[in-house]
Motif scaffolding. Structure first.
Motif: not given
Length: 199
Positions: A81-106
């Motif tokens: 929703k806010n693009q801190t998780l980005r997903l897209h399909e390419d020829n290999t598979g479902l790729a992801f990127e996550i911008d981790l939050p600046n908190n304890s679990w991040g």
């Protein structure tokens, strides 16, 4: 709609850290949630699974998908929703990127992934469309997931599956026979052939 299913895929998660103009750093992890047309490990001792290319397209356009730490909905790492998780399909598979939050679990996620303690990704989904094939040479079924309703992706150290009782009910819902059932059917058929030969 089918029950929510979780699948675990061991894969290499990449870690990046970049400085920003404000002096804070942005920590991003990425990799593949799943690679297309690669066979899974044997699930419940009865079938293999593959994900077909294109299986996520509809879901990516319709759903808000969350990145969770080890499937914990109270530990959200990112969102499409806010693009801190980005997903897209390419020829290999479902790729992801996550911008981790600046908190304890991040911070915990970043440290565990950077050290290599957590090196897999799971995804939670419902099946919209699949196809089954019986592989006679291996005496197993193979399921191809053609369309998936994706809900969440999670960096996680271990696979997460429902308990075996639920798994067995699920296998029966698919209408496939287990190895034990096929063995009993074969024995019954051989017995009937022997009885016919005697008469």
């Amino acid at each position: 709609m089918s029950e929510k299913v979780i699948r675990y895929m061991p894969d290499q998660i990449q870690v990046r850290s970049t400085g920003s103009e404000e002096g804070s750093s942005k920590r991003t992890i990425g990799g593949y949630v799943v690679r297309f047309n690669q066979r899974s490990h044997l699930i419940w001792g009865e079938f293999y699974e593959r994900v077909a290319k294109g299986a996520f397209i509809r879901s990516l356009s319709e759903n808000t998908i969350k990145a969770l730490w080890n499937h914990r909905s109270d530990f959200v790492l990112g969102s499409t929703k806010n693009q801190t998780l980005r997903l897209h399909e390419d020829n290999t598979g479902l790729a992801f990127e996550i911008d981790l939050p600046n908190n304890s679990w991040g911070n915990d996620a970043y440290e565990s992934i950077q050290r290599g303690d957590v090196d897999g990704v799971s995804f939670g989904f419902n099946v919209r469309q699949d196809a089954w094939a019986y592989l006679k040479d291996e005496d197993v079924y193979e399921r191809t997931l053609l369309e998936i309703n994706l809900h969440e992706v999670s960096p996680t150290p271990f696979p997460a599956y429902p308990d075996s009782e639920v798994n067995q009910r699920s296998i029966e819902q698919f209408g496939i026979t287990t190895k034990e059932q096929r063995k009993l059917e074969k024995e019954q058929l051989l017995l009937e052939i022997d009885l016919l030969a005697l008469s």
